[in-house]
Design an enzyme around this catalytic site. Structure first.
Site, mmCIF file in Angstrom:
data_model
loop_
_atom_site.group_PDB
_atom_site.id
_atom_site.type_symbol
_atom_site.label_atom_id
_atom_site.label_comp_id
_atom_site.label_asym_id
_atom_site.label_seq_id
_atom_site.Cartn_x
_atom_site.Cartn_y
_atom_site.Cartn_z
ATOM 1 N N HIS A 139 36.049 47.871 43.113
ATOM 2 C CA HIS A 139 36.144 46.844 42.076
ATOM 3 C C HIS A 139 34.895 45.983 42.036
ATOM 4 C CE1 HIS A 139 37.605 44.805 45.707
ATOM 5 N NE2 HIS A 139 37.171 43.672 45.150
ATOM 6 N N ASP A 141 34.059 41.963 41.574
ATOM 7 C CA ASP A 141 34.833 40.720 41.650
ATOM 8 C C ASP A 141 34.836 39.937 40.336
ATOM 9 O OD1 ASP A 141 35.580 41.337 44.189
ATOM 10 O OD2 ASP A 141 34.218 39.943 45.189
ATOM 11 N N HIS A 202 32.444 47.323 45.109
ATOM 12 C CA HIS A 202 32.780 47.510 46.532
ATOM 13 C C HIS A 202 34.258 47.834 46.714
ATOM 14 C CE1 HIS A 202 33.477 43.241 45.575
ATOM 15 N NE2 HIS A 202 34.507 43.340 46.409
ATOM 16 N N ARG A 212 43.652 43.077 60.324
ATOM 17 C CA ARG A 212 42.348 42.633 59.808
ATOM 18 C C ARG A 212 42.560 41.328 59.049
ATOM 19 N NH1 ARG A 212 39.221 42.969 54.992
ATOM 20 N NH2 ARG A 212 37.188 43.985 55.236
HETATM 21 O O1 LIG Z 1 38.267 41.691 52.709
HETATM 22 C C1 LIG Z 1 37.157 42.075 52.349
HETATM 23 O O2 LIG Z 1 36.296 42.456 53.134
HETATM 24 C C2 LIG Z 1 36.839 42.124 50.869
HETATM 25 C C3 LIG Z 1 37.933 41.628 49.990
HETATM 26 C C4 LIG Z 1 37.572 41.744 48.553
HETATM 27 O O3 LIG Z 1 36.910 42.657 48.140
HETATM 28 C C5 LIG Z 1 38.029 40.728 47.639
HETATM 29 O O4 LIG Z 1 38.695 39.774 48.057
HETATM 30 O O5 LIG Z 1 37.713 40.849 46.447
HETATM 31 FE FE LIG Z 2 36.193 42.124 46.179
#
Ligand SMILES: O=C(O)CCC(=O)C(=O)O
Ligand SMILES: [Fe+2]
Length: 245
Positions: A139, A141, A202, A212
């Site tokens: 995606h 952001d 990403h 995590r």
């Molecule tokens: O948790 C992560 O490393 C990335 C999370 C992510 O891509 C997001 O919150 O948009």
């Molecule tokens: Fe993200």
């Protein structure tokens, strides 16, 4: 009709008693050939795919990184990006910084997150409503969340020590082939920031084991999307987790 008439004599001609067995032999050979062709095509796709995206790691879990940054060409020229003109940066980038947040704050945040998740259920406690709720999809952001201009992540747990899978992956596409995945391994206290536009697509690998923790912190240049600067009060400065949680 014509096709049926042609087939019937064919069966008879091939052979009286043995004709049923001959047909199933043919069918089996056909199935075998199809399975073989399918397997071969899948193998070729796998080879081409792995040739097409290499992988490199920007930040390994055991490294100690101070404000490393990697410039990337912005996906859109500043003037066409919309939003507040004050936020029209001429450069886009990724950045990783370890040790920016004191470890005692990181520990505090993790234990608060733990408390909240034990009470309200963690990632397993809810069903994804949309694809956006599933972190492993690629995606952008700015597209997913709308308001994001800069994304920062503060990691509260460490790859390999606390969980496996779950690496953060920038997906760099090259129109000339040779796509590259650039990986950030999460580490407690590590801050990873990047511009939120299409230059930084990403995903996060699915977590295979362990827990995590990541805190997503978004910065916007749109005053309508912004929240007021939090004011330090007794409640927000207290180190204790509220007893009613
Ligand atoms: O948790 C992560 O490393 C990335 C999370 C992510 O891509 C997001 O919150 O948009
Ligand atoms: Fe993200």
């Amino acid at each position: 009709m014509a096709a049926q008439q042609r087939r019937r004599p064919g069966r008879g001609a091939r052979g009286g008693k043995g004709s049923a067995g001959g047909n199933s032999d043919m069918r089996n050979k056909g199935l075998l050939l199809t399975a073989f062709a399918g397997g071969f095509i899948a193998f070729v796709i796998f080879i081409i795919d792995s040739m097409q995206h290499g992988e490199t790691t920007l930040a390994l879990e055991f490294e100690n990184i101070t404000a490393a940054s990697w410039p990337v060409p912005c996906a859109l020229p500043a003037a066409t990006r919309g939003g507040n003109p004050l936020c029209q940066t001429s450069s886009c980038a990724r950045m990783v910084w370890d040790g920016l947040v004191p470890m005692e704050d990181v520990d505090q945040l993790r234990s608060t997150a733990d408390t909240i998740m034990n009470k309200y259920g963690g990632a397993d406690g809810g069903t994804a409503q949309t694809q956006h709720d599933e972190y492993w999809h690629t995606h952008i952001d700015k597209v997913t969340y709308g308001s994001f201009d800069y994304t920062c992540l503060l990691y509260l747990s460490t790859y390999r020590q606390n969980f496996t899978g779950g690496r953060f992956v920038f997906e760099d596409k090259s129109y000339r082939g040779g796509d590259m995945h650039r990986v950030v391994e999460p580490k407690a206290g590590r801050v990873s920031c990047f511009t939120s536009g299409a230059e930084n697509p990403h995903h996060v690998e699915q977590v295979a084991s362990g827990t995590r923790y990541a805190l997503t912190i978004a910065f916007t240049c749109d005053p309508d999307m912004a929240i007021p600067q939090p004011r330090a009060t007794e409640a927000t400065t207290s180190s204790a987790v509220p007893s009613n949680l």
